[in-house]
Design a protein around this motif. Structure first.
Motif: not given
Ligand code: SF4
Ligand code: SF4
Ligand code: FES
Length: 801
Positions: A213-214, A256-280
């Motif tokens: 993240s940093v 969205q997942r792909s050109i054919k499938d417009n349902t959404k998916m989570v690709y990653r989780v991100s953070n504002d690393f200066h103010f928060t730290t995320l656990n695994k």
């Protein structure tokens, strides 16, 4: 005090760095290597400024009243241009596919410093990708800013990265005459060094990915995100960590997942690393959406009828729910009279109530207080496993404040005990929980109430030899050895540590925090422990922090009237029951997962924080059930505004809640619960609880505790493809040796009624114990751990039976 930056007058506090003051006042000073709350490393030199006519670095210069700072002169930008040129020498042209492209600080500062020529050259070297388990390192993208090393050491506490020799040529000496001193120095350093794991090849760490993240470039990346999306294609959805009670601010990055499938998916989780730290868990356990395809009307109607016909005697649920859901359950309880059953929250709630009744206030420390502390005591928690994010704050405090402290736990966490030599691990035995608190009262309380006077008497006498100096008749100095009787704490002796050491640890310490975890809430003597703790908050300089065991245990404890289950039909909400309305596989009716919902949690800092839905849920929400049963709200979040004032909630609508930190690091996340209101409306039970002496006479070598490996915190995290583990018994090397076991052998762990067959694996970061996890639905460890978190279990290797 006041300082002036680029003509703007800024207020500053003693001890602030110029860069921090600039950021708090929305003045931009370029900086690559500096990280908030970490020690400045001076690796990048981009933050160069002129202070009262002299060149300094904003990240490591402390403010002085009346200081005049310039950060924007042409001369300074020329130097920054030269530094950015050196970073771009031989930098591969792979921005099109690089994971960081679009959010890369190297790209940004190259533009900002207007680099449009390259005046330098150097011979290429071999720079192959390196495989670091879940992470990958690409040396050719690394600018050796050392942020990854800094965050791992100063925040996370693993100290798992270091610099090593790169083996590149030094820049040609001729360049020394044609380029600035800073640019030449930065270039030389980065030609010489690379980043590597401490052991040289693989990372032996908790895989929090905070180093990823940093990292300002794409030099360290998460393999599970590599080449999957460019940053600009992702939509950032602000949320709160749904997996543990830090509930840190984080973002679901979706598309969205792909050109054919417009349902959404989570690709990653991100953070504002200066103010928060995320656990695994927060970082990686995000592909856990329910696979519900639609609304099952038949089962839904059956469930509605079960309520209407008063068939339901218990509703069993866990604390991985929002406040709004907890409140709906409580409203339904009031209407239908069933028991609301959540044993983990009930233990915490009882503990909290006893604590508040006797201290007259809520627990008074937050994780910010932990960060500001210079003396920290931890008891009743296997901290890195129970709440990794809070362990980061403890590490940060000990490292940055030159702090000291004591960590009481029967299992020794060897990584945590290496933070600093003044952070002492005390391996006290199980069953000594009360003695820890009694010792704190004995040592630190100014006065004790009559019924605790026994603590003041808990001393024994010890004979010691002292050297006495005197003078003889001629005035010569004589040294004599004499026996002296001194008083020593029998509590410290029972706990197995030397109280004399404490005097050194306490030198120049002023900010004290005591952190208390699960072992105390799930204890047969919990009420008395809560009473002792309340006295610590009242009578000593310690601020006290409780760690709510699950994401929203605190919210549930504030909102719900909980009780034990009675006989009869049980509805499991996200748990197994006679009817399961749940996001588990074995449900009758699917319920939503936390990343498919809007709502709020109360985190361990007593702050109500909002979370948003990353993905759509196609089934029935609890709110749909509530509406069918006579409550009335179009969306679940209509309840946010109605959360009860007498429990400390403020009547603020969900859409009016903010969820961010400002440039100065101020917290603008939701609101703080009015804990005074909660305590005022508590049904007071001031009766002093009985001290139930521990009845644990078991052999201490046989004891196993209930705990998870770091990061895999629950059945929800284990649903993700990143974890997806089978439960094992995790044991230290000495535990395996004592029980004559080999790594990875199958064992039977059992008492006189029950048994579990399981693999035993080595956890090389612990000493003196073993733990059984809760994340795997296929085993039920709770059949052993009924009244406390530790239990003596027989163990036998079964491979040879
Ligand atoms: S890997 Fe990233 S964070 Fe670490 S030194 Fe290299 S560029 Fe900086
Ligand atoms: S993943 Fe976390 S613990 Fe491992 S090296 Fe990176 S920052 Fe350190
Ligand atoms: S931010 Fe100051 S030297 Fe890098």
């Amino acid at each position: 005090m006041k300082i002036n930056i680029n003509g703007k007058e800024c207020l500053a506090n003693d001890g602030d760095y110029v860069l921090q003051v600039a950021r708090a006042n929305d003045i931009f000073i370029p900086a690559i290597c500096y990280l908030n709350d970490c020690s400045p490393t001076l690796a990048c030199r981009m933050c160069m400024v002129e202070i009262d006519g002299k060149r300094s670095y904003a990240c490591n210069t402390k403010v002085k009243d009346g200081m005049q700072v310039l950060s924007n002169t042409k001369e300074l930008w020329d130097e920054r241009n030269a530094i950015m040129q050196t970073y771009c020498i031989n930098h591969p042209l792979q921005c099109g596919v690089c994971d960081k492209s679009g959010e890369c600080e190297l790209q940004n500062f190259t533009h900002k410093a207007q680099v449009d020529t390259q005046n330098h050259w150097i011979k290429e070297i071999d720079r192959r990708h390196q495989d670091w388990g879940a992470l990958q390192y690409d040396p050719s993208l690394c600018i050796v800013c050392e942020r990854c090393i800094t965050v791992c050491k100063d925040k996370i506490g693993d100290s798992e990265l270091k610099t090593i020799a790169r083996g590149g040529d030094a820049p040609d000496k001729d360049f020394k005459d044609t380029m600035s001193k800073d640019a030449y120095a930065v270039w030389t350093k980065f030609q010489k060094s690379l980043i590597a794991p401490q052991n040289g090849t693989t990372l032996d760490c908790q895989e929090c990915a905070e180093c990823v993240s940093v990292c300002p470039t794409g030099a360290i990346i998460n393999k599970n995100f590599q080449y999957r999306s460019n940053a600009w294609e992702l939509t950032r959805i602000p949320a709160s960590n749904p997996h543990s009670s830090d509930c840190e601010l984080m973002y679901y990055d979706v598309k969205q997942r792909s050109i054919k499938d417009n349902t959404k998916m989570v690709y990653r989780v991100s953070n504002d690393f200066h103010f928060t730290t995320l656990n695994k868990a927060a970082r990686f356990a995000y592909d856990i959406a329910s696979d519900c395809k639609g609304k099952d009307e038949v089962e839904f109607n059956r469930l509605v009828s079960l309520f209407k016909d008063n068939k339901i005697k218990n509703v069993k649920f866990n604390s991985y729910i929002t406040n709004e859901e907890a409140y709906i359950l409580e409203l339904l309880r009031q209407k239908y009279g069933f028991n609301l059953v959540n044993n983990e929250a009930l233990c915490f709630q009882d503990f909290l109530k006893t604590f508040c009744a006797h201290s007259g206030s809520f627990y008074n420390a937050s994780s910010d207080d932990v960060k500001k502390s210079d003396f920290i005591v931890i008891a009743g928690s296997f901290l890195r496993h129970d709440n990794p994010t809070l362990s980061y704050k403890v590490n940060n405090a000990i490292v940055m404040n030159k702090g000291a402290g004591l960590y009481f736990h029967p299992i020794k966490d060897t990584k945590f005990s290496k933070i600093a030599k003044n952070f002492v691990s005390v391996n006290c035995d199980y069953g000594k929980e009360a003695q820890v608190l009694e010792f704190i009262l004995q040592y630190f309380a100014k006065d004790l109430p009559q019924n605790l006077a026994y603590i003041k008497d808990a001393f024994y006498e010890e004979q010691i030899e002292v050297e006495v100096k005197s003078k003889d008749a001629e005035g010569n100095e004589i040294k004599e050895k004499k026996q002296e009787t001194i008083k020593k704490s029998s509590l410290a002796k029972e706990l197995g540590f030397d109280e004399d050491k404490l005097k050194d640890l306490l030198l120049k310490k002023a900010n004290f925090t005591l952190i208390i975890g699960n072992d105390y809430f799930y204890h047969e003597n919990a009420k008395y422990l809560a009473y002792l703790l309340a006295n610590i908050q009242k009578l000593t300089d310690f601020k006290v922090m409780l760690i709510p065991p699950r994401t929203n245990t605190l919210g549930v404890s504030l909102l719900c009237k909980l009780s034990k289950a009675s006989d009869g039909f049980t509805l499991g909400y996200n748990e197994r029951g006679d009817f399961s309305f749940s996001n588990d596989e074995h449900n009758n009716l699917a319920s939503s997962n936390l990343l498919e919902q809007e709502g709020t949690f109360v985190n361990y800092d007593k702050r109500l924080v909002p979370t948003n839905a990353a993905l759509k849920f196609k089934g029935y929400y609890l709110n749909d059930l509530a509406n069918a049963l006579g409550l009335d709200a179009l969306y679940t979040i209509e309840y946010t505004e109605q959360l009860p004032k007498d429990k400390g909630f403020l009547n603020i609508a969900f859409d009016d809640l903010t969820n961010h930190y400002d440039n100065a690091g101020n917290n603008h996340r939701g609101y703080l619960i009015d804990t005074c209101e909660f305590v005022k409306n508590l049904k007071q039970d001031n009766q002093i609880p009985q001290n139930i002496k521990s009845t644990c006479e078991c052999k201490k070598d046989d004891i196993v505790i209930l705990a998870n490996p770091i990061g895999n915190l629950s059945k929800y995290t284990n649903k993700s493809s990143f974890f997806n583990e089978c439960a094992s018994l995790y044991a230290s090397k000495d535990y395996l040796a004592k029980h004559n076991l080999k790594e990875n052998s199958m064992v039977k762990i059992y008492d006189d009624k029950d048994e579990i067959i399981i693999k035993v694996v080595l956890d090389k970061n612990i000493e003196n114990g073993a733990y059984l996890p809760t994340f795997d639905d296929k085993i039920n460890p709770y059949k052993f751990f009924k009244t406390r978190r530790y239990y003596a279990l027989n163990i036998k290797e079964i491979s040879y039976e």
